[in-house]
Design a protein around this motif. Structure first.
Motif, PDB file in Angstrom:
ATOM      1  N   ARG A 194      33.907  16.943  45.111  1.00 25.71           N
ATOM      2  CA  ARG A 194      33.061  16.101  45.957  1.00 25.71           C
ATOM      3  C   ARG A 194      31.640  16.659  46.013  1.00 25.71           C
ATOM      4  N   MET A 195      31.528  17.988  46.059  1.00 21.95           N
ATOM      5  CA  MET A 195      30.208  18.593  46.132  1.00 21.95           C
ATOM      6  C   MET A 195      29.419  18.317  44.853  1.00 21.95           C
ATOM      7  N   ARG A 196      30.082  18.456  43.684  1.00 27.37           N
ATOM      8  CA  ARG A 196      29.398  18.210  42.416  1.00 27.37           C
ATOM      9  C   ARG A 196      29.002  16.741  42.289  1.00 27.37           C
ATOM     10  N   GLN A 197      29.844  15.828  42.759  1.00 21.61           N
ATOM     11  CA  GLN A 197      29.498  14.408  42.731  1.00 21.61           C
ATOM     12  C   GLN A 197      28.259  14.139  43.578  1.00 21.61           C
ATOM     13  N   THR A 198      28.197  14.771  44.740  1.00 21.96           N
ATOM     14  CA  THR A 198      27.059  14.565  45.632  1.00 21.96           C
ATOM     15  C   THR A 198      25.785  15.151  45.041  1.00 21.96           C
ATOM     16  N   ILE A 199      25.907  16.359  44.432  1.00 26.48           N
ATOM     17  CA  ILE A 199      24.745  16.967  43.785  1.00 26.48           C
ATOM     18  C   ILE A 199      24.204  16.035  42.709  1.00 26.48           C
ATOM     19  N   ALA A 200      25.123  15.495  41.890  1.00 29.14           N
ATOM     20  CA  ALA A 200      24.715  14.588  40.815  1.00 29.14           C
ATOM     21  C   ALA A 200      24.023  13.348  41.374  1.00 29.14           C
ATOM     22  N   LYS A 201      24.597  12.782  42.437  1.00 34.18           N
ATOM     23  CA  LYS A 201      24.042  11.560  43.024  1.00 34.18           C
ATOM     24  C   LYS A 201      22.657  11.814  43.637  1.00 34.18           C
ATOM     25  N   ARG A 202      22.513  12.941  44.347  1.00 40.10           N
ATOM     26  CA  ARG A 202      21.243  13.235  45.012  1.00 40.10           C
ATOM     27  C   ARG A 202      20.136  13.532  43.994  1.00 40.10           C
ATOM     28  N   LEU A 203      20.462  14.294  42.950  1.00 42.34           N
ATOM     29  CA  LEU A 203      19.447  14.625  41.962  1.00 42.34           C
ATOM     30  C   LEU A 203      19.017  13.393  41.176  1.00 42.34           C
ATOM     31  N   LYS A 204      19.981  12.550  40.828  1.00 48.27           N
ATOM     32  CA  LYS A 204      19.629  11.318  40.124  1.00 48.27           C
ATOM     33  C   LYS A 204      18.820  10.398  41.037  1.00 48.27           C
ATOM     34  N   GLY A 205      19.199  10.368  42.311  1.00 49.34           N
ATOM     35  CA  GLY A 205      18.459   9.558  43.279  1.00 49.34           C
ATOM     36  C   GLY A 205      17.027  10.035  43.428  1.00 49.34           C
ATOM     37  N   ALA A 206      16.832  11.376  43.380  1.00 46.48           N
ATOM     38  CA  ALA A 206      15.480  11.929  43.492  1.00 46.48           C
ATOM     39  C   ALA A 206      14.612  11.459  42.334  1.00 46.48           C
ATOM     40  N   GLN A 207      15.203  11.437  41.131  1.00 48.59           N
ATOM     41  CA  GLN A 207      14.441  10.992  39.964  1.00 48.59           C
ATOM     42  C   GLN A 207      14.109   9.498  40.035  1.00 48.59           C
ATOM     43  N   GLU A 208      15.025   8.724  40.580  1.00 44.77           N
ATOM     44  CA  GLU A 208      14.829   7.275  40.629  1.00 44.77           C
ATOM     45  C   GLU A 208      13.888   6.847  41.751  1.00 44.77           C
ATOM     46  N   ASN A 209      13.920   7.555  42.878  1.00 47.58           N
ATOM     47  CA  ASN A 209      13.167   7.116  44.054  1.00 47.58           C
ATOM     48  C   ASN A 209      11.811   7.777  44.216  1.00 47.58           C
ATOM     49  N   ALA A 210      11.640   8.967  43.661  1.00 46.23           N
ATOM     50  CA  ALA A 210      10.377   9.687  43.823  1.00 46.23           C
ATOM     51  C   ALA A 210       9.568   9.625  42.523  1.00 46.23           C
ATOM     52  N   ALA A 211       8.255   9.725  42.667  1.00 46.35           N
ATOM     53  CA  ALA A 211       7.379   9.797  41.498  1.00 46.35           C
ATOM     54  C   ALA A 211       7.180  11.282  41.187  1.00 46.35           C
ATOM     55  N   LEU A 212       8.098  11.840  40.414  1.00 43.70           N
ATOM     56  CA  LEU A 212       8.117  13.285  40.197  1.00 43.70           C
ATOM     57  C   LEU A 212       7.088  13.734  39.174  1.00 43.70           C
ATOM     58  N   LEU A 213       6.425  14.824  39.496  1.00 42.60           N
ATOM     59  CA  LEU A 213       5.452  15.435  38.596  1.00 42.60           C
ATOM     60  C   LEU A 213       5.512  16.943  38.835  1.00 42.60           C
ATOM     61  N   THR A 214       5.237  17.731  37.802  1.00 42.98           N
ATOM     62  CA  THR A 214       5.287  19.189  37.930  1.00 42.98           C
ATOM     63  C   THR A 214       3.975  19.802  37.470  1.00 42.98           C
ATOM     64  N   THR A 215       3.455  20.742  38.244  1.00 45.76           N
ATOM     65  CA  THR A 215       2.275  21.506  37.846  1.00 45.76           C
ATOM     66  C   THR A 215       2.666  22.977  37.711  1.00 45.76           C
ATOM     67  N   PHE A 216       2.042  23.674  36.760  1.00 46.59           N
ATOM     68  CA  PHE A 216       2.424  25.058  36.449  1.00 46.59           C
ATOM     69  C   PHE A 216       1.256  26.012  36.666  1.00 46.59           C
ATOM     70  N   ASN A 217       1.601  27.275  36.841  1.00 45.68           N
ATOM     71  CA  ASN A 217       0.624  28.347  36.857  1.00 45.68           C
ATOM     72  C   ASN A 217       1.362  29.618  36.459  1.00 45.68           C
ATOM     73  N   ASP A 218       0.638  30.669  36.203  1.00 44.75           N
ATOM     74  CA  ASP A 218       1.302  31.952  35.952  1.00 44.75           C
ATOM     75  C   ASP A 218       0.765  32.981  36.926  1.00 44.75           C
ATOM     76  N   VAL A 219       1.591  33.966  37.221  1.00 46.07           N
ATOM     77  CA  VAL A 219       1.269  34.941  38.264  1.00 46.07           C
ATOM     78  C   VAL A 219       1.412  36.350  37.708  1.00 46.07           C
ATOM     79  N   ASP A 220       0.418  37.161  37.978  1.00 46.18           N
ATOM     80  CA  ASP A 220       0.489  38.585  37.652  1.00 46.18           C
ATOM     81  C   ASP A 220       1.258  39.270  38.785  1.00 46.18           C
ATOM     82  N   MET A 221       2.425  39.801  38.465  1.00 46.66           N
ATOM     83  CA  MET A 221       3.308  40.379  39.487  1.00 46.66           C
ATOM     84  C   MET A 221       3.040  41.849  39.755  1.00 46.66           C
ATOM     85  N   SER A 222       1.963  42.404  39.183  1.00 49.54           N
ATOM     86  CA  SER A 222       1.703  43.850  39.291  1.00 49.54           C
ATOM     87  C   SER A 222       1.639  44.333  40.736  1.00 49.54           C
ATOM     88  N   ALA A 223       0.904  43.605  41.581  1.00 48.92           N
ATOM     89  CA  ALA A 223       0.705  44.065  42.962  1.00 48.92           C
ATOM     90  C   ALA A 223       2.005  44.056  43.746  1.00 48.92           C
TER      91      ALA A 223
END
Length: 416
Positions: A194-223
């Motif tokens: 049931r949990m996997r079915q819900t995960i699948a439904k929610r993630l697919k719903g997110a793609q269908e209902n939201a206008a998804l876009l991703t922006t990237f950057n890189d981070v220097d982890m030295s500090a």
């Protein structure tokens, strides 16, 4: 007189669940409050405790059945488990069992043991046992009440591969699997939880209902790496918890969400709901799938409390003891694919939230600093967002604030 065991209240808006596995079989002794079954809901696995001490009676439903809140699933009989008639029959010589009885008892005991072992392993663990060819009876479980998890099996398989060759002990389940002719192709059909079915439904719903876009950057982890190296021992001694990277990113995200409120908001109907608090959902891997417990008021908490919350959620996710309340709400999500080796990804938002921060593995790369090529520990970070609510400028600004806070952690102390 038998006592009834019914499906408990599962949480707000949750009215039904699926029987995941029976933890007790008919005839087994049961202590008060001892778990007898595991239920799978849309979000978590919940153990059903026995209301009384006694003997496990009838199982009114089977594994995989859907049950509603308040439904009868089992009974607990009065008394204690009794031995079978043959084992209680008096003998003239107590030190010796009749040959026939001993002969019959051995296969019966083996059969019972095999049956119990099979029933106490979840489907994911059974598949891992077959895939890795290990004997589950030789593995110490790290889950609740000592039960095996998929991670236990994988660790045992790795240890087995590193250990010198030895004569294997008999393992019926593994033997049956290895009896398949070499080269034969097989397939297995397993009903989605049931949990996997819900995960699948929610993630697919997110793609269908939201206008998804991703922006990237890189981070220097030295500090951050330098700060952890310098203070990790003192931090662990004072707070009794390991200083991890997630605490830094959670606090950096809080700065960004305060400066760019839309990233911490969501759409509800034709309204935008803004929050003056930051509740961060942290994606955690559990035996039955990905879960997202919430660090509440992360903006008001220090590093130690955030790290303690994360460690507690991780432990309880592995044990399967997270509750519905642990995952309720959340205004923003952080997902760390880097722990599994991911270099870069485009994470999917966790509805109704509007943004998710994806973290990835740290690796040494050549970068240009002040006109010189140097080697620095770098991490790609990604912010996926709902473009219906968040403009590109806001998303890029929020991710840039996170980058700057990680590269100069002092900003988190003086709220810059």
């Amino acid at each position: 007189m038998a006592s009834e065991v019914k499906v408990p209240t599962l949480g707000e808006s949750v009215t039904e669940a699926t029987i995941g596995e029976w933890l007790k079989n008919p005839g087994d002794p049961v202590a008060v409050d001892e778990p007898i079954a595991s239920l799978e809901t849309d979000k978590v696995a919940i153990e059903v405790p026995s209301p009384v001490a006694g003997v496990m009676g009838e199982q009114a439903v089977a594994v995989g059945d859907t049950v509603e809140v308040g439904a009868l699933i089992a009974t607990i009989e009065d008394g204690v488990a009794q031995a079978g008639p043959e084992t209680t029959k008096p003998r003239e010589n107590p030190s010796e069992a009749p040959a026939e009885q001993a002969k019959d008892a051995a296969p019966a005991a083996a059969k019972d043991a095999g049956s119990d072992a099979t029933q106490t392993l979840s489907p994911a663990v059974r598949r891992a046992v077959l895939e890795h060819g290990v004997d589950p009876s030789t593995i110490k479980g790290s889950g609740k009440d000592g039960r095996l998890t998929k991670e236990d099996v994988i660790a045992a398989a790795k240890a087995k591969g590193d250990a010198p060759a030895a004569k294997p002990s008999p393992a019926p389940a593994v033997a049956a699997a290895s009896a398949v002719p070499a080269g034969e192709r097989r397939e297995e059909r397993v009903k989605m939880t049931r949990m996997r079915q819900t995960i699948a439904k929610r993630l697919k719903g997110a793609q269908e209902n939201a206008a998804l876009l991703t922006t990237f950057n890189d981070v220097d982890m030295s500090a951050v790496i330098e700060a952890r190296t310098k203070y990790k021992d003192l931090f662990a001694k004072k707070h009794d918890i390991r200083l991890g990277f997630m605490g830094f990113f959670a606090k950096a995200a809080c700065l960004a969400l305060k400066d760019v409120p839309s990233v911490n908001a969501y759409i509800e109907g034709d309204e935008i709901v803004y929050h003056d608090f930051v509740d961060i959902s942290v994606a955690v891997s559990a035996p039955n799938g990905l879960v997202v417990p919430v660090i509440r008021d992360a903006d008001q908490k220090g590093f130690a409390r955030i790290e303690q919350d994360i460690a507690d959620y991780g432990k309880r996710a592995k044990e399967g003891s997270l509750t519905m309340d642990d995952m309720k709400g959340g205004t923003f999500t952080i997902s760390n694919g880097g722990v599994f080796g991911s270099l870069m990804s485009t994470p999917i938002i966790n509805p109704p939230q509007s943004a998710v921060l994806g973290l990835h593995r740290i690796e040494d790369r050549a970068v240009v600093v002040n006109g010189e090529i140097v080697i620095r520990p770098m991490m790609y970070i990604a912010l996926s967002y709902d473009h219906r609510l968040i403009d590109g400028r806001e998303a890029v600004t929020a991710l840039k604030i996170i980058k700057e806070a990680i590269e100069d952690p002092t900003r988190m102390l003086i709220d810059l």
